[in-house]
Structure formats: C-alpha cells, structure tokens
Design a protein around this motif. Structure first.
Motif, PDB file in Angstrom:
ATOM      1  N   ASN A 197       0.854  -1.218  -0.094  1.00 42.06           N
ATOM      2  CA  ASN A 197      -0.045  -0.046   0.066  1.00 42.06           C
ATOM      3  C   ASN A 197       0.920   1.157  -0.045  1.00 42.06           C
ATOM      4  OD1 ASN A 197      -2.469  -1.342   0.056  1.00 42.06           O
ATOM      5  ND2 ASN A 197      -2.318  -1.553   2.366  1.00 42.06           N
ATOM      6  N   HIS A 198       0.232   2.325  -0.552  1.00 41.65           N
ATOM      7  CA  HIS A 198       0.932   3.492  -0.717  1.00 41.65           C
ATOM      8  C   HIS A 198       1.135   4.276   0.850  1.00 41.65           C
ATOM      9  CE1 HIS A 198       2.526   7.245  -1.870  1.00 41.65           C
ATOM     10  NE2 HIS A 198       1.435   7.968  -1.484  1.00 41.65           N
ATOM     11  N   ASN A 199       2.073   4.522   1.500  1.00 42.78           N
ATOM     12  CA  ASN A 199       2.061   5.127   2.758  1.00 42.78           C
ATOM     13  C   ASN A 199       3.101   6.303   2.644  1.00 42.78           C
ATOM     14  OD1 ASN A 199       1.895   5.671   5.530  1.00 42.78           O
ATOM     15  ND2 ASN A 199       2.965   3.767   6.100  1.00 42.78           N
ATOM     16  N   PRO A 200       2.251   7.632   2.707  1.00 47.67           N
ATOM     17  CA  PRO A 200       3.169   8.760   2.563  1.00 47.67           C
ATOM     18  C   PRO A 200       3.780   8.902   3.998  1.00 47.67           C
ATOM     19  CG  PRO A 200       0.666   9.244   2.501  1.00 47.67           C
ATOM     20  CD  PRO A 200       0.953   7.705   2.481  1.00 47.67           C
ATOM     21  N   ASP A 201       3.498   8.275   5.056  1.00 47.15           N
ATOM     22  CA  ASP A 201       4.202   8.685   6.230  1.00 47.15           C
ATOM     23  C   ASP A 201       5.426   8.127   6.165  1.00 47.15           C
ATOM     24  OD1 ASP A 201       2.032  10.273   7.138  1.00 47.15           O
ATOM     25  OD2 ASP A 201       1.612   8.135   8.494  1.00 47.15           O
ATOM     26  N   LEU A 202       5.701   6.856   5.407  1.00 46.26           N
ATOM     27  CA  LEU A 202       7.073   6.327   5.450  1.00 46.26           C
ATOM     28  C   LEU A 202       7.902   7.315   4.583  1.00 46.26           C
ATOM     29  CD1 LEU A 202       8.695   3.921   5.705  1.00 46.26           C
ATOM     30  CD2 LEU A 202       7.551   2.812   3.736  1.00 46.26           C
ATOM     31  N   LEU A 203       7.568   7.875   3.494  1.00 43.58           N
ATOM     32  CA  LEU A 203       8.353   8.758   2.932  1.00 43.58           C
ATOM     33  C   LEU A 203       9.108   9.796   3.673  1.00 43.58           C
ATOM     34  CD1 LEU A 203       9.448   9.641  -0.037  1.00 43.58           C
ATOM     35  CD2 LEU A 203       7.285  10.902  -0.228  1.00 43.58           C
ATOM     36  N   TRP A 204       8.276  10.669   4.627  1.00 43.32           N
ATOM     37  CA  TRP A 204       8.471  11.412   5.339  1.00 43.32           C
ATOM     38  C   TRP A 204       9.796  11.077   6.377  1.00 43.32           C
ATOM     39  CZ3 TRP A 204       8.303  16.039   3.876  1.00 43.32           C
ATOM     40  CH2 TRP A 204       7.011  16.333   3.259  1.00 43.32           C
ATOM     41  N   TYR A 205       9.716   9.810   6.849  1.00 46.82           N
ATOM     42  CA  TYR A 205      10.554   9.069   7.759  1.00 46.82           C
ATOM     43  C   TYR A 205      11.702   9.026   7.097  1.00 46.82           C
ATOM     44  CZ  TYR A 205       7.203   8.067  11.342  1.00 46.82           C
ATOM     45  OH  TYR A 205       6.183   8.209  12.108  1.00 46.82           O
ATOM     46  N   VAL A 206      11.777   8.365   5.763  1.00 46.09           N
ATOM     47  CA  VAL A 206      13.111   8.200   4.757  1.00 46.09           C
ATOM     48  C   VAL A 206      13.749   9.581   4.419  1.00 46.09           C
ATOM     49  CG1 VAL A 206      14.055   7.375   2.517  1.00 46.09           C
ATOM     50  CG2 VAL A 206      12.127   6.071   4.078  1.00 46.09           C
ATOM     51  N   LEU A 207      13.012  10.805   4.173  1.00 44.91           N
ATOM     52  CA  LEU A 207      13.498  11.919   3.897  1.00 44.91           C
ATOM     53  C   LEU A 207      14.138  12.530   5.240  1.00 44.91           C
ATOM     54  CD1 LEU A 207      10.875  13.599   1.464  1.00 44.91           C
ATOM     55  CD2 LEU A 207      12.959  12.578   0.795  1.00 44.91           C
ATOM     56  N   GLY A 208      13.402  12.423   6.331  1.00 45.57           N
ATOM     57  CA  GLY A 208      13.955  13.085   7.450  1.00 45.57           C
ATOM     58  C   GLY A 208      15.288  12.200   8.073  1.00 45.57           C
ATOM     59  N   TYR A 209      15.554  10.875   7.805  1.00 47.81           N
ATOM     60  CA  TYR A 209      16.679  10.153   8.030  1.00 47.81           C
ATOM     61  C   TYR A 209      17.742  10.559   7.143  1.00 47.81           C
ATOM     62  CZ  TYR A 209      20.004   6.347   8.311  1.00 47.81           C
ATOM     63  OH  TYR A 209      20.938   5.496   8.710  1.00 47.81           O
ATOM     64  N   GLY A 210      17.238  10.813   5.765  1.00 47.42           N
ATOM     65  CA  GLY A 210      18.271  11.240   4.705  1.00 47.42           C
ATOM     66  C   GLY A 210      18.802  12.799   5.169  1.00 47.42           C
ATOM     67  N   LEU A 211      17.988  13.663   5.660  1.00 50.02           N
ATOM     68  CA  LEU A 211      18.211  14.855   6.116  1.00 50.02           C
ATOM     69  C   LEU A 211      19.333  14.685   7.334  1.00 50.02           C
ATOM     70  CD1 LEU A 211      18.209  17.968   5.638  1.00 50.02           C
ATOM     71  CD2 LEU A 211      16.028  17.827   7.238  1.00 50.02           C
ATOM     72  N   ILE A 212      18.719  14.228   8.228  1.00 47.62           N
ATOM     73  CA  ILE A 212      19.606  14.014   9.504  1.00 47.62           C
ATOM     74  C   ILE A 212      21.344  13.375   9.169  1.00 47.62           C
ATOM     75  CG2 ILE A 212      19.982  12.668  11.384  1.00 47.62           C
ATOM     76  CD1 ILE A 212      16.740  12.509  11.853  1.00 47.62           C
ATOM     77  N   MET A 213      21.202  12.285   8.250  1.00 53.00           N
ATOM     78  CA  MET A 213      22.427  11.885   7.821  1.00 53.00           C
ATOM     79  C   MET A 213      23.522  12.986   7.108  1.00 53.00           C
ATOM     80  SD  MET A 213      22.920   8.814   8.934  1.00 53.00           S
ATOM     81  CE  MET A 213      21.939   9.396  10.307  1.00 53.00           C
ATOM     82  N   VAL A 214      22.924  13.876   6.238  1.00 53.11           N
ATOM     83  CA  VAL A 214      23.474  14.739   5.679  1.00 53.11           C
ATOM     84  C   VAL A 214      23.844  15.960   6.610  1.00 53.11           C
ATOM     85  CG1 VAL A 214      23.463  16.775   3.962  1.00 53.11           C
ATOM     86  CG2 VAL A 214      22.416  14.624   3.254  1.00 53.11           C
ATOM     87  N   VAL A 215      23.229  16.262   7.524  1.00 52.51           N
ATOM     88  CA  VAL A 215      23.671  17.404   8.487  1.00 52.51           C
ATOM     89  C   VAL A 215      24.748  16.888   9.495  1.00 52.51           C
ATOM     90  CG1 VAL A 215      22.708  18.577  10.504  1.00 52.51           C
ATOM     91  CG2 VAL A 215      21.166  18.380   8.702  1.00 52.51           C
ATOM     92  N   LEU A 216      24.796  15.342   9.730  1.00 55.40           N
ATOM     93  CA  LEU A 216      25.798  15.138  10.567  1.00 55.40           C
ATOM     94  C   LEU A 216      27.180  14.992   9.851  1.00 55.40           C
ATOM     95  CD1 LEU A 216      23.982  12.115  12.653  1.00 55.40           C
ATOM     96  CD2 LEU A 216      24.864  14.207  13.485  1.00 55.40           C
ATOM     97  N   GLY A 217      26.837  14.571   8.375  1.00 51.35           N
ATOM     98  CA  GLY A 217      28.029  14.344   7.503  1.00 51.35           C
ATOM     99  C   GLY A 217      28.645  15.616   7.198  1.00 51.35           C
TER     100      GLY A 217
END
Length: 75
Positions: free
Chosen positions: A4-24
């Motif tokens: 099923n399409h779950n837009p909440d999951l996309l926000w978690y993935v984008l948030g995780y990616g953003l956190i990784m970039v900021v930490l990097g």
C-alpha cells in the motif's frame, strides 16, 4: 501481502536522509587532512576498532566464500 502507498513512510526516509546529511557536514568540518580521515583522528577506541575489523572480515568471507567454503576446499 499487499503493498500500500504510505506517505508517512516517505517522510521518515526523507527525515533520516536529512539527518545523515547534516551529521556528515558537521563531522566533516573536524577533518583537516587526508591522513586524519584515514585513521579517524586516532580517536577510535579498541571496541569500535575490533567491531569494524570483525564486520569487514565477516562480510568479505560471506561474499567471497573464504577459506571455509566448499569451493575453496574442493576446487
């Protein structure tokens, strides 16, 4: 199982990616030379170093077969 399409999951993935970039970006400012990057500023403890080496050896053995594989033993 239905996918099923779950837009909440996309926000978690984008948030995780953003956190990784900021930490990097944050931790990349601590590196002053290539030697500092290669040896991690000589700041790794023994436990982290042993865990890293163990993961490397285990991963490479699983991929290439290692000395305990049937292909290595029996050609």
């Amino acid at each position: 199982m239905e996918l099923n399409h779950n837009p909440d999951l996309l926000w978690y993935v984008l948030g995780y990616g953003l956190i990784m970039v900021v930490l990097g970006i944050k931790f990349s400012r601590r590196i002053t030379s290539s030697d500092d990057f290669i040896v991690a500023g000589r700041a790794l403890g023994s436990l982290v170093l042993i865990g890293t080496l163990l993961a490397t050896f285990t991963g490479s053995g699983a991929i290439t077969g290692g000395a305990n594989s049937f292909g290595f033993l029996y050609g």
